[in-house]
Scaffold this active site. Sequence first.
Site, PDB file in Angstrom:
ATOM      1  N   THR A   1       0.864  -1.178   0.000  1.00 55.33           N
ATOM      2  CA  THR A   1       0.000   0.000   0.000  1.00 55.33           C
ATOM      3  C   THR A   1       0.900   1.227   0.000  1.00 55.33           C
ATOM      4  O   THR A   1       1.596   1.492   0.977  1.00 55.33           O
ATOM      5  CB  THR A   1      -0.907   0.018   1.243  1.00 55.33           C
ATOM      6  OG1 THR A   1      -1.707  -1.169   1.252  1.00 55.33           O
ATOM      7  CG2 THR A   1      -1.829   1.228   1.219  1.00 55.33           C
TER       8      THR A   1
ATOM      9  N   LYS B   1      -6.832   1.085  -3.611  1.00 56.16           N
ATOM     10  CA  LYS B   1      -6.481   0.487  -2.326  1.00 56.16           C
ATOM     11  C   LYS B   1      -6.561   1.515  -1.201  1.00 56.16           C
ATOM     12  O   LYS B   1      -7.095   1.243  -0.110  1.00 56.16           O
ATOM     13  CB  LYS B   1      -5.078  -0.127  -2.386  1.00 56.16           C
ATOM     14  CG  LYS B   1      -4.555  -0.655  -1.038  1.00 56.16           C
ATOM     15  CD  LYS B   1      -5.457  -1.727  -0.455  1.00 56.16           C
ATOM     16  CE  LYS B   1      -5.148  -2.038   0.999  1.00 56.16           C
ATOM     17  NZ  LYS B   1      -3.815  -2.582   1.227  1.00 56.16           N
TER      18      LYS B   1
ATOM     19  N   LYS C   1      -1.136   5.855   8.623  1.00 56.32           N
ATOM     20  CA  LYS C   1      -0.331   6.078   7.417  1.00 56.32           C
ATOM     21  C   LYS C   1      -1.207   6.056   6.172  1.00 56.32           C
ATOM     22  O   LYS C   1      -1.097   6.919   5.286  1.00 56.32           O
ATOM     23  CB  LYS C   1       0.758   5.012   7.329  1.00 56.32           C
ATOM     24  CG  LYS C   1       1.685   5.130   6.122  1.00 56.32           C
ATOM     25  CD  LYS C   1       1.279   4.252   4.949  1.00 56.32           C
ATOM     26  CE  LYS C   1       1.447   2.773   5.251  1.00 56.32           C
ATOM     27  NZ  LYS C   1       1.150   1.950   4.039  1.00 56.32           N
TER      28      LYS C   1
END
Length: 283
Positions: A88, A164, A232
């Site tokens: 990711t 994503k 994050k």
Amino acid sequence: MDIGIIGLGAMGSAMARNLAAAGHTVKAWNRSGGRVEGVTLVETPAEALQGDAVLTMLADDAAIRSVLLDSGVLGQAKPGLIHVGASTISVAFARELVEAHAAAGVRYVSAPVLGRPDVAARGELNILAAGAPSDIDAVRPLLEVIGARIWDLGTEPPAANAAKVACNMMIAMAIEAMGEALALTEANGVGRDQFLELILGTLFGSRSYQVYSANIAKGDYEPGFKAVLGLKDLRLATEAAEAANRSLPMLRAVHARMTETVEAGLGEKDWSAMAEFTISGGK
């Protein structure tokens, strides 16, 4: 296939194990070493780039930049190698990777995944794939081992990374929605299990609600996906929204709440601990 793996965390190890068990030749490099049944550990990342494909499962942009770009390793790849990026990462860095691979003459497929380590262990990940159709077809034998379904998101690799980041943003929103709903219902005499059973049996039976309501019901936040990693990903979503000149107020709110959750000392807990933080009134 002759497959290299770079990154043997919980997700990468599960992928490597399944690929080896399926009969593929798997060579892996991991910064901190490790051992996976059926997998040969190599001493340098360059050695993992000498097969038909290499799959990277590293933590973030910085880790990939350090291992592949700053080191110059990408230029040492075997001719014809296809890099499958499963991490990711930010949409901006995904675009940079496209340019770097083109300059190095390395084929590139972006294939971030949906699923926690237990899903990866079962080979049931959802794979969000984008890249040249011929490249995706070439690595399909790899993807079919690690995933239950491959979602074709087009020919531009950054599209898969945007999808994503958006998916993880929506999961965080679902967690916060449950936290806020329970803050309201528990204050008015509705039991936690009772309300969660209600929403799962009526309006909100999706996998995200099923998985994370179980954590919230038990008050068990042992990490499947750490809150610090969730923070994050919300940062990545925020950056992508700013780059697209879009105002996303729900994202701003959940990003702020996840920040508070991490600052409260829950960063190493599962990111569903954000709901408990909300239920408790931020205590």
